[in-house]
Scaffold this motif. Structure first.
Motif, short mmCIF file in Angstrom:
data_model
loop_
_atom_site.label_atom_id
_atom_site.label_comp_id
_atom_site.label_asym_id
_atom_site.label_seq_id
_atom_site.Cartn_x
_atom_site.Cartn_y
_atom_site.Cartn_z
N UNK B 22 1.16 -5.12 -15.14
CA UNK B 22 2.29 -5.03 -14.21
C UNK B 22 2.98 -6.37 -13.97
N UNK B 23 2.30 -7.46 -14.34
CA UNK B 23 2.86 -8.78 -14.06
C UNK B 23 2.63 -9.26 -12.65
N UNK B 24 1.85 -8.50 -11.88
CA UNK B 24 1.55 -8.94 -10.52
C UNK B 24 0.51 -10.07 -10.52
N UNK B 25 0.43 -10.83 -9.40
CA UNK B 25 -0.53 -11.94 -9.33
C UNK B 25 -1.95 -11.49 -9.61
N UNK B 26 -2.69 -12.27 -10.39
CA UNK B 26 -4.03 -11.85 -10.77
C UNK B 26 -5.04 -12.98 -10.84
N UNK B 27 -4.64 -14.21 -10.52
CA UNK B 27 -5.62 -15.29 -10.42
C UNK B 27 -5.46 -15.96 -9.06
N UNK B 28 -6.55 -16.04 -8.31
CA UNK B 28 -6.55 -16.61 -6.97
C UNK B 28 -7.56 -17.75 -6.93
N UNK B 29 -7.15 -18.85 -6.33
CA UNK B 29 -8.04 -20.01 -6.28
C UNK B 29 -8.11 -20.55 -4.85
N UNK B 30 -9.32 -20.78 -4.38
CA UNK B 30 -9.52 -21.47 -3.11
C UNK B 30 -10.30 -22.75 -3.43
N UNK B 31 -9.72 -23.89 -3.06
CA UNK B 31 -10.40 -25.16 -3.33
C UNK B 31 -10.74 -25.83 -2.00
N UNK B 32 -11.92 -26.44 -1.95
CA UNK B 32 -12.36 -27.11 -0.73
C UNK B 32 -12.20 -28.61 -0.93
N UNK B 33 -11.70 -29.31 0.12
CA UNK B 33 -11.46 -30.74 -0.01
C UNK B 33 -12.76 -31.48 -0.29
N UNK B 34 -13.83 -31.00 0.34
CA UNK B 34 -15.15 -31.56 0.08
C UNK B 34 -16.14 -30.41 -0.05
#
Lengths: 396, 396
Positions: B22-34
């Motif tokens: 469908x072209x919808x968003x499919x990669x999600x990333x959460x990054x922690x500063x530390x």
């Protein structure tokens, strides 16, 4: 001309007395020429209808003379009045057939929570008693009068050859919704003219019910009224000795499985029956639990409705059933086509299998879950919009 | 302007890389500063997806730096290649955010049994890393990229006041089908800037999940991929001491319940949510089992769909749940109206109650089953033709 003979010693009647607004038959009577052996298996729901309480207290028995069934009203959740009404039905039948009220068994199915219209029931019992007869037409009238939302009557007939002599088994059942294992919302009566002692009849019925009526699921909802009775008149003069028990049990089980499959095939809105065989489990009990989880998963049911060989839903249902499986030894066949082997999907012609599934009324699902010796077979219906419509528009 | 502040110490990104047609968003990333404390709760299915195996082995942890999620492909039933792909996702993220691969957690949701398109995933991870940011828009992009059949994103935010100082909790979740207790097919991440040791965070998450995510049912089908993660950055400088744990747990539970209810409300085809409260049971465990049987009965679900105050289906579901009930002390209220008391239906205005039910998105079902002290609350969706259509036409 029918290809079967009815068991000797029974007469049948079925009439409409106005319990059902539709005017369809709603009082069914089976009368025995003499006292017969009787056994029963009943709902495992803790909320039990008055007729279940009464009949359960009277089986197994060496002296039953009649079974009366009304449809259209379940006489469940009806308090003390309901108990009195169930007992009154037995008294009315006893007066008609000339026996004691303790010799009568009673079943009810239909709307929950309303009192029986006893004047109508009384007239219906009198009328059914007048019409008693031993022809196939009489049998059919009795079988029709126990139905509720069923699309068609459910009957099965067999003859068992024992040492060159014949005994007959005939049975009738009803049920199309609120169908779950451990007695679906179903009623059934199995009759034979073999001679069988009450405790033995109870054991035979229980073992046959275990692999038939207790193995079917339309919607996983166990009713308050489920009852299957067995009656043995002995009129054939043939006794079921221990040596003959295996042959008799086999045929009795065949009759029960035939009726159980008819229940599922007639499940509310059902388009397909799934025949689910699970093998390789730790025990037969485990295999049965896995088969049940598969047959009751709405995601599996809707995949079958859509003709989708969706191994992911089937295998994951096995994985959450609560019984040990070995994912790396898990193999699945649908309609004979292997689509998942040792934990991994394999190549197959999906379009062709989907076509086969859509065209097949009974879809074989064979799942191996390890190297154990446990196995079990269950039958379940698919899930359709018709089921949802029927049950969201129908009201108590 | 948002009425909430996001917890400190996290950045978010969400992009489309072409896993979904469908072209919808499919990669999600959460990054922690530390490095942050992390905990997880996972599916209880025996068939578990590769990312579940990997993340489960890494929590609880005192040192997590990122969570990567892809939607559109569950990486389940994908064998050794699936394990390698899950590990590779972590390595790719580690290279982007500058940490070791063991400091990355991974979740996947979508189609079962197909290998991930790793070239696209690699490009997606690089792109999500480039777009990391700590605004609400960034949070929303990450929350959108974990969705599959969901109609809308599911997020919740709270601020907890502890001795005059504030810590923040924000969470995102997905899930609309294959939703069952014991982790629905759902993914979730709960983040806070409180300082919490890993084992304590695990205990807090487990206790909150027990009365939220483990208490919801759309279709009773437990998935292979369910995961809820908790991350605690400590960036607020506020430690969750034993004295503060109760207040924090209460708010954490509130967040999880809010998301769990959103899951049910967004259940495939759902028109109503049932909030089922069972009291008077022998134990909380028994009450929960009874509530589950009610919430998973297709007959109860379709009655709710039809706006039918069908006490017979509800009470009989309680009766077959497998836990002790006292029929003579069983009392039922729907939307606050008592319709069944001490085992017997009572008079009420059925038309008016049915109107109320049809107009109420969340229908209260309160069932007392005896005089015990056990009680529990669950949420379940109703069952509609849309659910059947969706799941019979959707294919793996």
């Amino acid at each position: 001309m029918p290809e079967f003979e009815l068991p000797l010693g029974f007469r049948f009647g079925g009439v409409a007395c106005g319990i059902k607004a539709s005017g369809r038959p709603d009082v069914s009577l089976i009368a025995c020429d003499q006292a017969v052996s009787a056994a029963g298996v009943y709902t495992q729901n803790q909320i039990v209808a008055a007729p279940v309480v009464l009949s359960r207290s009277r089986t197994p028995s060496a002296s039953i003379r009649a079974v009366v069934t009304n449809s259209g009203n379940a006489n469940a959740c009806t308090g003390g009045q309901g108990d009195q009404d169930a007992a009154e039905m037995c008294r009315l039948v006893a007066a008609q057939v000339g026996c004691s009220e303790e010799e009568v068994l009673v079943m009810s199915t239909g709307i929950i929570g309303r009192h029986l219209p006893m004047e109508r029931v009384e007239a219906g019992i009198a009328s059914a008693a007048e019409k008693l007869g031993d022809s196939v037409d009489h049998f059919s009238a009795a079988a029709a009068a126990i139905l509720t939302t069923d699309k068609s009557p459910k009957t099965a007939h067999r003859t068992v050859e024992l040492d060159g002599q014949q005994v007959r088994i005939s049975a009738m059942a009803k049920g199309a919704g609120m169908i779950a294992p451990n007695m679906a919302t179903m009623l059934g009566v199995v009759m034979t003219d073999a001679a069988i002692a009450p405790q033995q009849l109870q054991a035979l019925l229980s073992s046959a019910a275990d692999v038939s009526f207790n193995r079917v699921s339309v919607d996983g909802h166990t009713s308050t009224n489920d009852t299957v009775l067995a009656l043995a008149s002995g009129k054939s003069g043939i006794e079921i000795t221990p040596e003959r028990a295996d042959v008799f049990r086999e045929t009795l089980t065949e009759v029960c499985v035939e009726l159980a499959r008819e229940l599922v095939a007639d499940g509310e809105g059902a388009q397909h029956v799934m025949k689910i065989h699970v093998g390789g489990a730790g025990s037969d009990h485990d295999a049965d639990g896995i088969a049940r989880a598969i047959g009751e998963s709405p995601l599996v049911k809707t995949a079958i409705t859509g003709g989708d060989p969706n191994w992911g839903r089937i295998v994951s249902a096995a994985g959450y059933a609560g019984f040990q499986i070995t994912p790396a030894q898990t193999t699945l066949r649908i309609c004979g086509t292997k689509i998942f082997e040792n934990g991994t999907p394999i190549a197959y012609d999906a379009a062709s299998l989907s076509q086969t599934m859509k065209a097949t009324p009974e879809i074989d699902i064979e799942l191996i879950v390890g190297s154990g010796s446990g196995e079990a077979t269950r039958w379940a219906s698919d899930l359709t919009c018709e089921y949802v419509r029927f049950n969201s528009e129908y009201t108590t």
